[in-house]
Design an enzyme around this catalytic site. Sequence first.
Site, PDB file in Angstrom:
ATOM      1  N   GLU A  91     -52.933 -43.382 -10.952  1.00  0.00           N
ATOM      2  CA  GLU A  91     -51.555 -43.751 -10.782  1.00  0.00           C
ATOM      3  C   GLU A  91     -51.287 -42.769  -9.498  1.00  0.00           C
ATOM      4  O   GLU A  91     -51.950 -42.056  -9.133  1.00  0.00           O
ATOM      5  CB  GLU A  91     -50.766 -43.571 -12.013  1.00  0.00           C
TER       6      GLU A  91
ATOM      7  N   HIS B  13     -44.364 -39.663 -16.164  1.00  0.00           N
ATOM      8  CA  HIS B  13     -45.345 -38.627 -16.079  1.00  0.00           C
ATOM      9  C   HIS B  13     -45.129 -37.499 -15.146  1.00  0.00           C
ATOM     10  O   HIS B  13     -44.610 -38.057 -14.059  1.00  0.00           O
ATOM     11  CB  HIS B  13     -46.788 -39.021 -15.651  1.00  0.00           C
TER      12      HIS B  13
END
Lengths: 394, 294
Positions: free
Chosen positions: B211, B250
């Site tokens: 990511e 995150h």
Amino acid sequence: MKIQEADAKSLLAAQGLPVPPWAVARTAADARTVAERFLADGASHVVIKAQVLVGGRGKAGGVKLAGSAAEAEEIAGRILGMDIKGITVRKVLVGPAAVIVKEFYLGAILDRASRRIVLMASAEGGVEIEEVAKVTPEAIHRVAAHPLLGLLDWQARELAFAVGLAGPHLRDFVKISRGIVATMRANDADLVEVNPLAIIRESGPEGYVERLVCLDAKVTLDDSALPRHPDLEKLRDLDEEDPADAEARHYDISFIHLDGSIGCMVNGAGLAMTTMDLVKRAGGAPANFLDIGGGAKADRVSAAMRLILADPKVRAILVNIFGGITRGDEVARGLIDARARQERDVPMVVRIVGTNAEEAARLLHEAAFETAATLDEAAAKAVAAAQQATGDAA
Amino acid sequence: MSILIGRETRLVVQGITGREGEFHSRQMLEYGTRIVAGMTPGKGGLHALENRVPVFDTVADAVRQTGANTSCIFVPAAGAPDAVLEAIGAGIGTVFCITEGIPALDMLPVVEVARAAGARLIGPNCPGATSPGRAKVGIIPGSIHREGGVGVVSRSGTLTYEAVQAMTDAGIGQSTCIGIGGDPIIGTTFLDILQLFAADPETEAIVLIGEIGGAAEEEAAAWAAEHLRGVPMAAFIAGRTAPEGKRMGHAGAIISGGRGTAAEKVSALEAAGIRVADSPTELPALLREAGYRG
């Protein structure tokens, strides 16, 4: 969390770093009063700087010099209320304008690759470090602080010599370097930047003196550490915050507002990003990033729904849940409950798999929800629904 | 074989008497993981999970009395770094830290101590790992797996479940699936896991799920280009539509200063000869195209 320059300067000063005086003004009249004080103290000019949490203030006309209190008032009046990258300026920082001899860059970051605090310095101060990194990466010098011992003096000296600082400023540079790392540790910052760190010329009783000072400051704080720094939480600039962000924080929902028309509700950050990407791929545009987190119950689902529907641009909603800790039936109940209470009727496509997905499917079927089996199918259906809704509205 | 966990795993769960710890320990036991001990300070002598697991006051006691060699941590963020250090101090070789929200600076000395001790720390903020048919440690749902030869490594939780489910549905099984965690400072990187997979005779193909944020995917791609020639690989990168300067859930998922974008990662992977899927559901097909026959 980003904080304003004035607050960042306070954090540096608290660690004993040399920061020239400043004051914050919310009105042009206040700016005049503080300018008068600095001018009376011997400054030839004052600098007036817009306090906004975006870069490029100077280019946008948000940083100006004034030679008199009246001029300071006039300039502050122009900067206050100005729009910089979509943010309205509500306060300005006023300080004595420095006579700059030489500018440097000095900053500390949390470096993911080396898993250390890395201190970076460059002789090209005053320019954005990203720009320097792109054009002349060799001009940036780095040292990594020891994970147990911290930054050592010889490391700071190494940086000083690399940027051509020697003689009387060497000791100050070492102190400032240590202070920057101390600021980072004391406040759980993930970035502390002084740009420029400058040698300035001041008149003293025995003629001109030169000293090294922090002219600007940028600090970003680690959100995960804010619970143990209640004093820093108060520095959050609510003027610049979307009210939706505060509600999201209250419910422990990770929410970022975007420009599109398809509202997304997902569990898990990686899956939430993927859902946005697939909406885009299917020809739509996501209205938000939203992660309801693990183990979400009905109340968090309804809060998420409120956040999504508060955006008038939302034309369809895509719910994508991969149940692990999160139970699909809990989410389904939350959705049914939220839909019954929502004021605006927006088409919704729901995909729930994993833990208790069968029960979720039964509940959603009874409540006549549009469902999808795969993520790709869900994205396609949501995009079609949004296009249909936009067509109907037109 | 598999990597990190398997039949030889003897697990101690730190925080077993908490809500999360108890729930997931039950799931792990049901999957067949050998949980030999639980640990909660002050609850030594009790038994958790209907008397199936003895609880100890310290990890050292658990190691001495049960031979625990792996730990799984469900301790809240304020105490989690200490829990990791206690496990390492007790001689645990593999430590999974599931806990989310640990201040990043707290992890710097912890990672250093783990490295110096030769212990492997996975996480924090990770879902754990599963070696299908052998053991699962952490919170990944056991039902999504199938035994097989594909190693899966990811920074994410539910996105990994999505990808693994797609593989299982396509008849492609896994050797080990690992979530390395979504924080900026983590104990084990993509590169570390690729090296373990490369040395594992049962892992015949690899799926990498990255990511935005940092450059760990690029680092892994460069290593794979040199050392994993001939190993079928496929990848997925989340966050192509993520805006700059925002933390996407995150703590580590952020594009800053124009770096850490999905585009950079996709091109680094492709330059290494690794195909990148546009959707996690395409991963099985890409693995087949890369020559995986398992």
